[in-house]
Write a protein that holds these residues in place. Sequence first.
Motif, PDB file in Angstrom:
ATOM      1  N   PHE A 189      -3.885   3.993   5.830  1.00  0.00           N
ATOM      2  CA  PHE A 189      -3.873   4.722   4.517  1.00  0.00           C
ATOM      3  C   PHE A 189      -4.140   6.137   4.780  1.00  0.00           C
ATOM      4  O   PHE A 189      -3.438   7.019   4.485  1.00  0.00           O
ATOM      5  N   ILE A 190      -5.189   6.530   5.515  1.00  0.00           N
ATOM      6  CA  ILE A 190      -5.563   7.887   5.750  1.00  0.00           C
ATOM      7  C   ILE A 190      -4.506   8.583   6.841  1.00  0.00           C
ATOM      8  O   ILE A 190      -4.339   9.686   6.644  1.00  0.00           O
ATOM      9  N   ILE A 191      -3.814   7.638   7.498  1.00  0.00           N
ATOM     10  CA  ILE A 191      -2.540   8.593   8.261  1.00  0.00           C
ATOM     11  C   ILE A 191      -1.426   8.399   7.406  1.00  0.00           C
ATOM     12  O   ILE A 191      -0.602   9.565   7.524  1.00  0.00           O
ATOM     13  N   SER A 192      -1.117   7.784   6.442  1.00  0.00           N
ATOM     14  CA  SER A 192       0.286   7.830   5.790  1.00  0.00           C
ATOM     15  C   SER A 192       0.066   8.870   4.602  1.00  0.00           C
ATOM     16  O   SER A 192       1.064   9.394   4.178  1.00  0.00           O
ATOM     17  N   VAL A 193      -1.199   9.265   4.211  1.00  0.00           N
ATOM     18  CA  VAL A 193      -1.172  10.121   3.151  1.00  0.00           C
ATOM     19  C   VAL A 193      -0.613  11.526   3.356  1.00  0.00           C
ATOM     20  O   VAL A 193       0.373  11.880   2.735  1.00  0.00           O
ATOM     21  N   PRO A 194      -0.895  11.857   4.625  1.00  0.00           N
ATOM     22  CA  PRO A 194      -0.385  13.440   4.932  1.00  0.00           C
ATOM     23  C   PRO A 194       1.002  13.426   5.376  1.00  0.00           C
ATOM     24  O   PRO A 194       1.690  14.267   5.148  1.00  0.00           O
ATOM     25  N   LEU A 195       1.531  12.103   5.913  1.00  0.00           N
ATOM     26  CA  LEU A 195       2.961  11.950   6.052  1.00  0.00           C
ATOM     27  C   LEU A 195       3.708  11.969   4.765  1.00  0.00           C
ATOM     28  O   LEU A 195       4.780  12.573   4.677  1.00  0.00           O
ATOM     29  N   PHE A 196       3.341  11.259   3.953  1.00  0.00           N
ATOM     30  CA  PHE A 196       3.791  11.194   2.591  1.00  0.00           C
ATOM     31  C   PHE A 196       3.905  12.641   1.901  1.00  0.00           C
ATOM     32  O   PHE A 196       5.055  12.891   1.364  1.00  0.00           O
ATOM     33  N   MET A 226       0.897  -1.203  -0.063  1.00  0.00           N
ATOM     34  CA  MET A 226       0.093   0.155   0.028  1.00  0.00           C
ATOM     35  C   MET A 226       0.768   1.116   0.024  1.00  0.00           C
ATOM     36  O   MET A 226       0.519   2.206  -0.589  1.00  0.00           O
ATOM     37  N   GLY A 227       1.850   1.379   0.819  1.00  0.00           N
ATOM     38  CA  GLY A 227       2.820   2.359   0.841  1.00  0.00           C
ATOM     39  C   GLY A 227       3.533   2.631  -0.505  1.00  0.00           C
ATOM     40  O   GLY A 227       3.765   3.684  -0.849  1.00  0.00           O
ATOM     41  N   VAL A 228       3.972   1.395  -1.051  1.00  0.00           N
ATOM     42  CA  VAL A 228       4.577   1.710  -2.351  1.00  0.00           C
ATOM     43  C   VAL A 228       4.050   2.284  -3.462  1.00  0.00           C
ATOM     44  O   VAL A 228       3.944   3.240  -4.130  1.00  0.00           O
ATOM     45  N   SER A 229       2.724   1.760  -3.573  1.00  0.00           N
ATOM     46  CA  SER A 229       1.516   2.112  -4.588  1.00  0.00           C
ATOM     47  C   SER A 229       1.324   3.757  -4.319  1.00  0.00           C
ATOM     48  O   SER A 229       1.076   4.381  -5.053  1.00  0.00           O
ATOM     49  N   MET A 230       1.175   4.100  -2.938  1.00  0.00           N
ATOM     50  CA  MET A 230       0.921   5.430  -2.714  1.00  0.00           C
ATOM     51  C   MET A 230       1.863   6.480  -3.413  1.00  0.00           C
ATOM     52  O   MET A 230       1.581   7.499  -3.812  1.00  0.00           O
ATOM     53  N   THR A 231       3.069   5.969  -3.312  1.00  0.00           N
ATOM     54  CA  THR A 231       4.276   7.063  -3.995  1.00  0.00           C
ATOM     55  C   THR A 231       4.153   7.339  -5.464  1.00  0.00           C
ATOM     56  O   THR A 231       4.453   8.356  -6.048  1.00  0.00           O
ATOM     57  N   PHE A 232       3.320   6.342  -6.065  1.00  0.00           N
ATOM     58  CA  PHE A 232       3.099   6.406  -7.858  1.00  0.00           C
ATOM     59  C   PHE A 232       1.556   7.192  -7.825  1.00  0.00           C
ATOM     60  O   PHE A 232       1.605   8.112  -8.832  1.00  0.00           O
ATOM     61  N   SER A 233       0.668   6.436  -7.003  1.00  0.00           N
ATOM     62  CA  SER A 233      -0.663   7.232  -7.382  1.00  0.00           C
ATOM     63  C   SER A 233      -0.700   8.577  -6.832  1.00  0.00           C
ATOM     64  O   SER A 233      -1.624   9.449  -7.405  1.00  0.00           O
ATOM     65  N   LEU A 234      -0.144   9.132  -5.969  1.00  0.00           N
ATOM     66  CA  LEU A 234      -0.108  10.352  -5.485  1.00  0.00           C
ATOM     67  C   LEU A 234       1.234  11.223  -5.604  1.00  0.00           C
ATOM     68  O   LEU A 234       1.308  12.475  -4.973  1.00  0.00           O
ATOM     69  N   LYS A 235       2.031  10.750  -6.538  1.00  0.00           N
ATOM     70  CA  LYS A 235       3.066  11.495  -6.851  1.00  0.00           C
ATOM     71  C   LYS A 235       2.940  12.967  -7.418  1.00  0.00           C
ATOM     72  O   LYS A 235       3.689  13.988  -7.100  1.00  0.00           O
ATOM     73  N   LYS A 236       1.979  13.009  -8.293  1.00  0.00           N
ATOM     74  CA  LYS A 236       1.352  14.510  -8.723  1.00  0.00           C
ATOM     75  C   LYS A 236       1.059  15.482  -7.422  1.00  0.00           C
ATOM     76  O   LYS A 236       1.412  16.468  -7.487  1.00  0.00           O
ATOM     77  N   ALA A 237       0.253  14.780  -6.478  1.00  0.00           N
ATOM     78  CA  ALA A 237      -0.238  15.710  -5.468  1.00  0.00           C
ATOM     79  C   ALA A 237       0.904  15.974  -4.631  1.00  0.00           C
ATOM     80  O   ALA A 237       0.974  17.039  -4.020  1.00  0.00           O
ATOM     81  N   LYS A 238       2.017  15.267  -4.492  1.00  0.00           N
ATOM     82  CA  LYS A 238       3.081  15.761  -3.603  1.00  0.00           C
ATOM     83  C   LYS A 238       3.958  16.869  -4.396  1.00  0.00           C
ATOM     84  O   LYS A 238       4.577  17.588  -3.634  1.00  0.00           O
ATOM     85  N   GLU A 239       3.899  16.846  -5.692  1.00  0.00           N
ATOM     86  CA  GLU A 239       4.804  17.633  -6.346  1.00  0.00           C
ATOM     87  C   GLU A 239       4.078  18.857  -6.439  1.00  0.00           C
ATOM     88  O   GLU A 239       4.683  19.915  -6.685  1.00  0.00           O
ATOM     89  N   GLN A 240       2.606  18.999  -6.702  1.00  0.00           N
ATOM     90  CA  GLN A 240       1.927  20.150  -6.937  1.00  0.00           C
ATOM     91  C   GLN A 240       0.917  20.187  -5.779  1.00  0.00           C
ATOM     92  O   GLN A 240      -0.299  19.582  -5.650  1.00  0.00           O
ATOM     93  N   PRO A 241       1.266  20.998  -4.842  1.00  0.00           N
ATOM     94  CA  PRO A 241       0.368  21.263  -3.483  1.00  0.00           C
ATOM     95  C   PRO A 241      -1.186  21.501  -3.803  1.00  0.00           C
ATOM     96  O   PRO A 241      -2.175  20.978  -3.012  1.00  0.00           O
ATOM     97  N   GLU A 242      -1.419  22.188  -4.852  1.00  0.00           N
ATOM     98  CA  GLU A 242      -2.750  22.480  -4.908  1.00  0.00           C
ATOM     99  C   GLU A 242      -3.730  21.306  -5.468  1.00  0.00           C
ATOM    100  O   GLU A 242      -4.942  21.461  -5.399  1.00  0.00           O
ATOM    101  N   LEU A 243      -3.017  20.282  -5.640  1.00  0.00           N
ATOM    102  CA  LEU A 243      -3.885  19.370  -5.763  1.00  0.00           C
ATOM    103  C   LEU A 243      -4.032  18.325  -4.767  1.00  0.00           C
ATOM    104  O   LEU A 243      -4.987  17.380  -4.677  1.00  0.00           O
ATOM    105  N   ARG A 244      -3.455  18.718  -3.498  1.00  0.00           N
ATOM    106  CA  ARG A 244      -3.666  17.820  -2.146  1.00  0.00           C
ATOM    107  C   ARG A 244      -5.000  17.738  -1.833  1.00  0.00           C
ATOM    108  O   ARG A 244      -5.247  16.818  -1.218  1.00  0.00           O
ATOM    109  N   PRO A 245      -5.939  18.925  -1.789  1.00  0.00           N
ATOM    110  CA  PRO A 245      -7.051  18.947  -1.123  1.00  0.00           C
ATOM    111  C   PRO A 245      -7.948  17.898  -1.737  1.00  0.00           C
ATOM    112  O   PRO A 245      -8.810  16.943  -0.894  1.00  0.00           O
ATOM    113  N   GLN A 246      -7.872  17.663  -2.916  1.00  0.00           N
ATOM    114  CA  GLN A 246      -8.694  16.462  -3.758  1.00  0.00           C
ATOM    115  C   GLN A 246      -8.118  15.207  -3.653  1.00  0.00           C
ATOM    116  O   GLN A 246      -8.838  14.216  -3.232  1.00  0.00           O
TER     117      GLN A 246
END
Length: 399
Positions: free
Chosen positions: A152-159, A89-109
């Motif tokens: 999952f919900i804890i790891s997203v903001p940490l990522f 789950m952690g590995v997948s998160m780095t790819f599925s949320l990569k854009k949101a990590k690089e572009q903060p404006e996408l994080r709320p969604q």
Amino acid sequence: MCAYFYYQPHFFMRTATQIVPETPQDTVAPKPHNKRLTSLDIFRGITMMMMVLVNNPGDWNNIYYPFAHAQWHGCSMTDLIFPFFIFMMGVSMTFSLKKAKEQPELRPQAYKKAGIRAMKLIGIGLLLNLLPFFDFAHWRFMGVLQRIGILFIISVPLFFSLDWKGLLRLSSIILIGYYLLLTRLPIPGIGMPDLNAFDQNIGAYVDFKLMGAHLWEHAKTWDPEGLISTIPAIVTALSGILAGLWIGHKKSTPYACVTGLMVAGFIQLIAGEWFGLGFPINKSLWTSSFVILTSGYAWLTLGALYWLLDIYRFEHRGLTFFKIFGVNAISAFIFSNLLVKCFEAFPVNGHNLLSLLYQSAYISWMPAKTASLAYAVTLVLLNAIPMYYLYRKNIIFKV
């Protein structure tokens, strides 16, 4: 760019070929977001298949050791399954949320989607615990999907908020803090904890006080997926994130990527065993030593599969069997649970249909442990039928 994704629609429909090493121009390849990491799909598929296998023996009293959980302290092959899912789950998160990590404006969604997904996982887990008899008085609140949803919900903001150094520091703090919590904190009415006893630790105390009759039915006084033991499981998810960040590192070649995965895996194995000398390796308590040890195995497994499938691009029809479980893992998990629970709900002459199958087709002529394993294999094959249909129709259910 060390993590390039290789997928072809008919990848597993060909005949087996020899391993083909990459060409020089493949050393640094593009990493489009609409591709899948083959090694991660196969890793997930193998783990899902093993979960179905070990969760459905013909007789719980007759199981070959590798297919049984360690009774308390220790770690068998079966004990690796749950942490592997959290790691992936952690590995997948780095790819599925990569854009949101690089572009903060996408994080709320991204936060909104993460919250919805977590609630779905928790809801499905609660519903499965309620089936088939809807016994609300003893409705188990915790479980595998519930823990994954919470993590999952804890790891997203940490990522989003931490780099790899921050993730390492936080992981160290959690693991050391959990060690002190379980070994140094007195338990009300009991005194100092005894980790050799199932229910004489702070995790069991808190779970029993908060959930009472809603614990794991086989234990009554503690839960293997309890609230306190979910805290160190955060590090298992963070370990997966660190592995994903390493795979996706822009300056690392594929071979350096694999070397890093393997070396880090071996280091974690040694560290986990060493830590286990003073803090026993224990899945039910999810001890810090258990986290480090199982993360080591996860890094090694992912490294080996990444080298075989994404670098050398090994192709074989037999891999399809694992992939059908990997691309639809949540469907396989739900169906495997529903299959057993539905047969439990409709007994025949005091036995459910699967029990009758075991009695008539296996134990009647096989040695007990062999019969128990053969029955479990049958359940895997039954689950493979709808998963193969979904795979052929290119239907993927997501939460």
